[in-house]
Design a protein around this motif. Structure first.
Motif, PDB file in Angstrom:
ATOM      1  N   SER A  29       0.828  -1.194   0.000  1.00 47.85           N
ATOM      2  CA  SER A  29       0.000   0.000   0.000  1.00 47.85           C
ATOM      3  C   SER A  29       0.869   1.253   0.000  1.00 47.85           C
ATOM      4  CB  SER A  29      -0.902  -0.004   1.231  1.00 47.85           C
ATOM      5  OG  SER A  29      -1.664   1.173   1.284  1.00 47.85           O
ATOM      6  N   LEU A  30       0.454   2.240  -0.793  1.00 44.31           N
ATOM      7  CA  LEU A  30       1.177   3.504  -0.854  1.00 44.31           C
ATOM      8  C   LEU A  30       0.584   4.541   0.099  1.00 44.31           C
ATOM      9  CD1 LEU A  30       1.643   3.777  -4.716  1.00 44.31           C
ATOM     10  CD2 LEU A  30       3.352   3.128  -3.018  1.00 44.31           C
ATOM     11  N   LYS A  31      -0.577   4.251   0.673  1.00 48.12           N
ATOM     12  CA  LYS A  31      -1.223   5.175   1.591  1.00 48.12           C
ATOM     13  C   LYS A  31      -1.144   4.616   3.000  1.00 48.12           C
ATOM     14  CE  LYS A  31      -4.149   6.789  -1.998  1.00 48.12           C
ATOM     15  NZ  LYS A  31      -4.405   8.118  -2.270  1.00 48.12           N
ATOM     16  N   PRO A  32      -0.775   5.436   3.972  1.00 44.11           N
ATOM     17  CA  PRO A  32      -0.665   4.942   5.337  1.00 44.11           C
ATOM     18  C   PRO A  32      -2.030   4.533   5.889  1.00 44.11           C
ATOM     19  CG  PRO A  32      -0.344   7.312   5.273  1.00 44.11           C
ATOM     20  CD  PRO A  32      -0.438   6.841   3.864  1.00 44.11           C
ATOM     21  N   GLY A  33      -2.031   3.483   6.693  1.00 40.26           N
ATOM     22  CA  GLY A  33      -3.262   3.026   7.320  1.00 40.26           C
ATOM     23  C   GLY A  33      -4.112   2.129   6.457  1.00 40.26           C
ATOM     24  N   GLY A  47      -2.689  -0.986   4.903  1.00 39.53           N
ATOM     25  CA  GLY A  47      -2.031  -2.262   4.679  1.00 39.53           C
ATOM     26  C   GLY A  47      -2.783  -3.409   5.342  1.00 39.53           C
ATOM     27  N   PHE A  48      -2.204  -4.610   5.267  1.00 38.33           N
ATOM     28  CA  PHE A  48      -2.850  -5.803   5.822  1.00 38.33           C
ATOM     29  C   PHE A  48      -3.081  -5.677   7.318  1.00 38.33           C
ATOM     30  CE2 PHE A  48      -2.178  -9.855   8.058  1.00 38.33           C
ATOM     31  CZ  PHE A  48      -3.346 -10.495   7.678  1.00 38.33           C
ATOM     32  N   PHE A  49      -2.112  -5.134   8.045  1.00 40.71           N
ATOM     33  CA  PHE A  49      -2.237  -5.074   9.490  1.00 40.71           C
ATOM     34  C   PHE A  49      -3.273  -4.055   9.953  1.00 40.71           C
ATOM     35  CE2 PHE A  49       2.053  -6.973   9.301  1.00 40.71           C
ATOM     36  CZ  PHE A  49       1.733  -8.143   9.971  1.00 40.71           C
ATOM     37  N   TYR A  50      -3.826  -3.281   9.044  1.00 43.48           N
ATOM     38  CA  TYR A  50      -4.878  -2.336   9.379  1.00 43.48           C
ATOM     39  C   TYR A  50      -6.262  -2.890   9.050  1.00 43.48           C
ATOM     40  CZ  TYR A  50      -1.062   0.973   9.815  1.00 43.48           C
ATOM     41  OH  TYR A  50       0.095   1.595  10.190  1.00 43.48           O
ATOM     42  N   SER A  51      -6.336  -4.100   8.472  1.00 47.21           N
ATOM     43  CA  SER A  51      -7.617  -4.713   8.144  1.00 47.21           C
ATOM     44  C   SER A  51      -8.124  -5.497   9.350  1.00 47.21           C
ATOM     45  CB  SER A  51      -7.455  -5.643   6.941  1.00 47.21           C
ATOM     46  OG  SER A  51      -6.633  -6.741   7.288  1.00 47.21           O
ATOM     47  N   HIS A  52      -9.353  -5.994   9.254  1.00 46.53           N
ATOM     48  CA  HIS A  52      -9.929  -6.765  10.363  1.00 46.53           C
ATOM     49  C   HIS A  52      -9.089  -8.000  10.679  1.00 46.53           C
ATOM     50  CE1 HIS A  52     -13.629  -4.498  10.964  1.00 46.53           C
ATOM     51  NE2 HIS A  52     -13.699  -4.375   9.644  1.00 46.53           N
ATOM     52  N   TRP A  64      -6.617   2.158  15.836  1.00 46.45           N
ATOM     53  CA  TRP A  64      -7.013   3.552  15.649  1.00 46.45           C
ATOM     54  C   TRP A  64      -6.291   4.222  14.484  1.00 46.45           C
ATOM     55  CZ3 TRP A  64     -11.340   5.390  17.394  1.00 46.45           C
ATOM     56  CH2 TRP A  64     -11.971   4.693  18.417  1.00 46.45           C
ATOM     57  N   LEU A  65      -5.198   3.650  14.010  1.00 44.84           N
ATOM     58  CA  LEU A  65      -4.520   4.189  12.829  1.00 44.84           C
ATOM     59  C   LEU A  65      -5.130   3.685  11.525  1.00 44.84           C
ATOM     60  CD1 LEU A  65      -0.789   4.001  13.955  1.00 44.84           C
ATOM     61  CD2 LEU A  65      -2.216   6.040  13.703  1.00 44.84           C
ATOM     62  N   SER A  66      -5.996   2.678  11.629  1.00 41.46           N
ATOM     63  CA  SER A  66      -6.583   2.070  10.442  1.00 41.46           C
ATOM     64  C   SER A  66      -7.558   3.018   9.754  1.00 41.46           C
ATOM     65  CB  SER A  66      -7.317   0.787  10.826  1.00 41.46           C
ATOM     66  OG  SER A  66      -8.000   0.272   9.713  1.00 41.46           O
ATOM     67  N   LYS A  67      -7.475   3.052   8.445  1.00 44.20           N
ATOM     68  CA  LYS A  67      -8.417   3.829   7.639  1.00 44.20           C
ATOM     69  C   LYS A  67      -9.485   2.918   7.045  1.00 44.20           C
ATOM     70  CE  LYS A  67      -5.577   7.692   7.096  1.00 44.20           C
ATOM     71  NZ  LYS A  67      -4.996   7.694   8.389  1.00 44.20           N
ATOM     72  N   ILE A  68      -9.362   1.619   7.275  1.00 45.02           N
ATOM     73  CA  ILE A  68     -10.291   0.639   6.707  1.00 45.02           C
ATOM     74  C   ILE A  68     -11.444   0.360   7.663  1.00 45.02           C
ATOM     75  CG2 ILE A  68     -10.489  -1.732   5.884  1.00 45.02           C
ATOM     76  CD1 ILE A  68      -7.511  -1.594   5.158  1.00 45.02           C
ATOM     77  N   ILE A  69     -11.150   0.290   8.950  1.00 46.85           N
ATOM     78  CA  ILE A  69     -12.127  -0.110   9.953  1.00 46.85           C
ATOM     79  C   ILE A  69     -12.998   1.084  10.341  1.00 46.85           C
ATOM     80  CG2 ILE A  69     -12.373  -1.046  12.277  1.00 46.85           C
ATOM     81  CD1 ILE A  69      -9.696  -2.427  11.876  1.00 46.85           C
ATOM     82  N   SER A  70     -14.304   0.837  10.485  1.00 50.17           N
ATOM     83  CA  SER A  70     -15.237   1.900  10.854  1.00 50.17           C
ATOM     84  C   SER A  70     -15.069   2.270  12.334  1.00 50.17           C
ATOM     85  CB  SER A  70     -16.670   1.453  10.592  1.00 50.17           C
ATOM     86  OG  SER A  70     -17.013   0.392  11.465  1.00 50.17           O
ATOM     87  N   THR A  71     -15.583   3.418  12.711  1.00 50.92           N
ATOM     88  CA  THR A  71     -15.447   3.894  14.090  1.00 50.92           C
ATOM     89  C   THR A  71     -16.151   2.975  15.099  1.00 50.92           C
ATOM     90  OG1 THR A  71     -15.235   6.155  13.295  1.00 50.92           O
ATOM     91  CG2 THR A  71     -15.772   5.882  15.608  1.00 50.92           C
TER      92      THR A  71
END
Length: 107
Positions: free
Chosen positions: A27-31, A33-38, A57-64
């Motif tokens: 991934s070229l965008k922070p937050g 990658g694989f470790f940011y997924s469920h 909390w750094l994940s951009k994939i997971i909802s609030t």
């Protein structure tokens, strides 16, 4: 016009609109990658326990709402681990006292 930037992982050229590197696939965008997924968060929680909380909390994939659920679960896991390690410490301390006193206590 698309600007050309470089991948922070393999240092090959990538377009500004690319989300993933064409060469290494990361991934070229922070937050994002694989470790940011469920599945990545669950894997990190199994390995790191409550220390996986910053990744949630750094994940951009997971909802609030999902972040709050993961936070609650990781805090509960942390509390359980503290209690379990405390009981293990007491058990080891009792076993050490038994060995130093020469066996079972007399009643």
């Amino acid at each position: 016009m698309n600007e050309i930037k470089t991948c922070p992982h393999c240092h090959n050229k990538a377009d500004e609109t690319d989300n993933y590197c064409r060469f290494c696939g990361r991934s070229l965008k922070p937050g994002r990658g694989f470790f940011y997924s469920h599945s990545g968060i669950i894997l990190l929680a199994l390995v790191l326990g409550p220390f996986a909380l910053p990744m949630v909390w750094l994940s951009k994939i997971i909802s609030t709402p999902a972040k709050w659920i993961y936070t609650l679960l990781l805090i509960l896991l942390g509390a359980y681990l503290v209690v379990a390690f405390y009981h293990a410490f007491l058990l080891i301390q009792d076993a050490t006292q038994l060995m130093l006193n020469g066996g079972l206590p007399a009643f």
